[in-house]
Scaffold this motif. Structure first.
Motif, PDB file in Angstrom:
ATOM      1  N   SER A 193     -18.477 -19.096  -8.570  1.00 16.59           N
ATOM      2  CA  SER A 193     -17.343 -18.954  -7.654  1.00 16.59           C
ATOM      3  C   SER A 193     -17.827 -18.560  -6.264  1.00 16.59           C
ATOM      4  O   SER A 193     -18.668 -17.670  -6.121  1.00 16.59           O
ATOM      5  N   PRO A 194     -17.299 -19.190  -5.205  1.00 14.96           N
ATOM      6  CA  PRO A 194     -17.683 -18.810  -3.840  1.00 14.96           C
ATOM      7  C   PRO A 194     -17.377 -17.357  -3.515  1.00 14.96           C
ATOM      8  O   PRO A 194     -18.010 -16.754  -2.656  1.00 14.96           O
ATOM      9  N   SER A 195     -16.387 -16.784  -4.201  1.00 11.78           N
ATOM     10  CA  SER A 195     -15.999 -15.404  -3.900  1.00 11.78           C
ATOM     11  C   SER A 195     -16.863 -14.374  -4.615  1.00 11.78           C
ATOM     12  O   SER A 195     -16.817 -13.191  -4.289  1.00 11.78           O
ATOM     13  N   TYR A 196     -17.636 -14.820  -5.600  1.00 18.76           N
ATOM     14  CA  TYR A 196     -18.448 -13.870  -6.366  1.00 18.76           C
ATOM     15  C   TYR A 196     -19.539 -13.291  -5.454  1.00 18.76           C
ATOM     16  O   TYR A 196     -20.226 -13.993  -4.747  1.00 18.76           O
ATOM     17  N   SER A 201     -13.762  -9.088  -3.291  1.00 19.89           N
ATOM     18  CA  SER A 201     -13.681 -10.166  -4.272  1.00 19.89           C
ATOM     19  C   SER A 201     -12.842  -9.741  -5.458  1.00 19.89           C
ATOM     20  O   SER A 201     -13.006  -8.630  -5.975  1.00 19.89           O
ATOM     21  N   PRO A 202     -11.939 -10.607  -5.938  1.00 20.35           N
ATOM     22  CA  PRO A 202     -11.166 -10.275  -7.138  1.00 20.35           C
ATOM     23  C   PRO A 202     -12.033 -10.179  -8.380  1.00 20.35           C
ATOM     24  O   PRO A 202     -11.616  -9.577  -9.371  1.00 20.35           O
ATOM     25  N   TRP A 203     -13.243 -10.772  -8.325  1.00 21.12           N
ATOM     26  CA  TRP A 203     -14.148 -10.622  -9.463  1.00 21.12           C
ATOM     27  C   TRP A 203     -14.636  -9.180  -9.582  1.00 21.12           C
ATOM     28  O   TRP A 203     -15.094  -8.762 -10.650  1.00 21.12           O
ATOM     29  N   LYS A 204     -14.528  -8.425  -8.500  1.00 22.93           N
ATOM     30  CA  LYS A 204     -14.875  -7.001  -8.541  1.00 22.93           C
ATOM     31  C   LYS A 204     -13.658  -6.140  -8.870  1.00 22.93           C
ATOM     32  O   LYS A 204     -13.752  -5.179  -9.626  1.00 22.93           O
ATOM     33  N   SER A 205     -12.515  -6.480  -8.292  1.00 23.39           N
ATOM     34  CA  SER A 205     -11.322  -5.647  -8.461  1.00 23.39           C
ATOM     35  C   SER A 205     -10.485  -6.036  -9.672  1.00 23.39           C
ATOM     36  O   SER A 205      -9.803  -5.184 -10.255  1.00 23.39           O
ATOM     37  N   LYS A 212      -9.104 -14.657 -17.175  1.00 26.01           N
ATOM     38  CA  LYS A 212      -7.962 -15.376 -17.746  1.00 26.01           C
ATOM     39  C   LYS A 212      -7.652 -16.620 -16.921  1.00 26.01           C
ATOM     40  O   LYS A 212      -7.357 -17.691 -17.465  1.00 26.01           O
ATOM     41  N   LYS A 213      -7.681 -16.469 -15.595  1.00 23.05           N
ATOM     42  CA  LYS A 213      -7.431 -17.622 -14.720  1.00 23.05           C
ATOM     43  C   LYS A 213      -8.450 -18.731 -14.968  1.00 23.05           C
ATOM     44  O   LYS A 213      -8.126 -19.915 -15.002  1.00 23.05           O
ATOM     45  N   THR A 214      -9.718 -18.322 -15.184  1.00 24.14           N
ATOM     46  CA  THR A 214     -10.786 -19.297 -15.372  1.00 24.14           C
ATOM     47  C   THR A 214     -10.583 -20.119 -16.632  1.00 24.14           C
ATOM     48  O   THR A 214     -10.781 -21.344 -16.624  1.00 24.14           O
TER      49      THR A 214
END
Length: 340
Positions: A193-196, A201-205, A212-214
């Motif tokens: 993911s570009p945001s990772y 980043s939502p991957w952190k929060s 689930k989205k993935t």
């Protein structure tokens, strides 16, 4: 250094009064914006949403207004209001800071939440219900694929680490589809993911919600969803590209008249004059746009490819001559035709 200084100055001016710049952009381009989002929003409502979002996410003020507005436009076109506004978690506009080649500014990024993915899937009218759940250490969890598919999940009282996520869709005709991802698959998807790895980043929060989205997004090709929903899932975690809306061909029509987006304000911004675009600037913009559509969002990475094509290293796209741009465009177009 002159090009970099100009970009820095433009970025500083943009940050000084982002609300004024957004207002001016809406006035200048509203007929074309409305053509994208339909009747979902008025210019006044869109402007109010922007102000509200900037207040809740101040770092978005450092992002180009075009990128923030593009995210709003994509949300409106999909019928998903950003969580920055309604707090429902269906979509997020975040200041990831990926750089815009043309202005040198940071850009906002649109992320569709798992609730938004579920909403898009349900709109097909063929899905009775769809859900996603997380599995933790201590849960009873078994599943099997094949002719006799089966999935059983019994959560425990004190869940441990995340081990799996899964989604289940039940169709109105009586069929169903489910998909499971384990922790390693989730982490591998997160790293792509570009945001990772970004500071925000939502991957952190919200790691579990993103997981689930993935799994829902991975199932989209196998679900009876609309082309619009599939395109939205494919373009998730990016800055939507509406450059043709903000910088159209220089053809003036009666519908291009400015609109009033004032919100209880006595003064109104005047439409900005559009400078004429030279052939070199047009080719430079086309080259940058082609790199971005190929997934190359970093200028230096793109310039490495340019150096291989032209045989000369450049520090910026602004340094390329028209002949060099012609050579780069020719190579990019040929690569697309050959499927490289």
């Amino acid at each position: 250094m002159g090009q970099l200084a100009t970009q820095a100055q433009n970025a500083q001016m943009q940050t000084m009064n982002p609300q004024k710049n957004m207002k001016s952009l809406l006035e200048r381009s509203w007929p074309r914006i409305a053509a994208v989002i339909g009747n979902n929003l008025s210019p006044q409502r869109l402007y109010q949403m922007y102000v509200s979002t900037i207040n809740r996410e101040p770092q978005l003020a450092n992002c180009g207004v075009e990128s923030v507005l593009s995210c709003f436009m994509k949300c409106a076109a999909l019928g998903l209001e950003p969580s920055n506004v309604d707090g429902l978690g269906r979509a997020y506009i975040l200041p990831y800071g990926n750089k815009n080649y043309r202005t040198g500014q940071k850009e906002a990024t649109l992320i569709i939440g798992y609730k938004g993915m579920i909403d898009l899937a349900r709109r097909s009218g063929q899905i009775r219900d769809i859900s996603a759940r997380a599995v933790h250490e201590g849960d009873e969890f078994t599943y099997s694929y094949g002719l006799n598919e089966d999935l059983r999940h019994v959560p425990c009282a004190k869940p441990g680490k995340l081990t799996h996520v899964y989604m289940i869709a039940n169709f109105k005709d009586g069929g169903h589809y489910f998909q499971v991802m384990n922790a390693d698959e989730i982490e591998a998807a997160a790293k792509r993911s570009p945001s990772y790895g970004k500071a925000v980043s939502p991957w952190k929060s919200d790691y579990e919600a993103m997981a689930k989205k993935t799994v829902i997004r991975r199932a989209f090709p196998y679900l009876p969803v609309s082309v619009e929903a599939r395109d939205a899932a494919a373009s998730d975690d990016q800055t939507p590209d509406y450059s043709d809306v903000f910088r159209p061909l220089p053809t003036v029509t009666a519908d291009d008249s400015p609109v009033d987006v004032s919100v209880d304000e006595p003064e109104q911004s005047q439409p900005e004059a559009r400078p004429s675009v030279s052939p070199v600037e047009a080719k430079r913009a086309e080259a940058i746009g082609r790199f971005q559509r190929l997934g190359v969002t970093d200028e230096q990475e793109a310039l490495q490819t340019v150096a291989k094509i032209t045989g000369m290293a450049s520090e910026s796209f602004a340094d390329l001559s028209e002949a060099e741009l012609d050579k780069v465009l020719g190579e990019l177009k040929a690569s697309v035709k050959e499927g490289k």
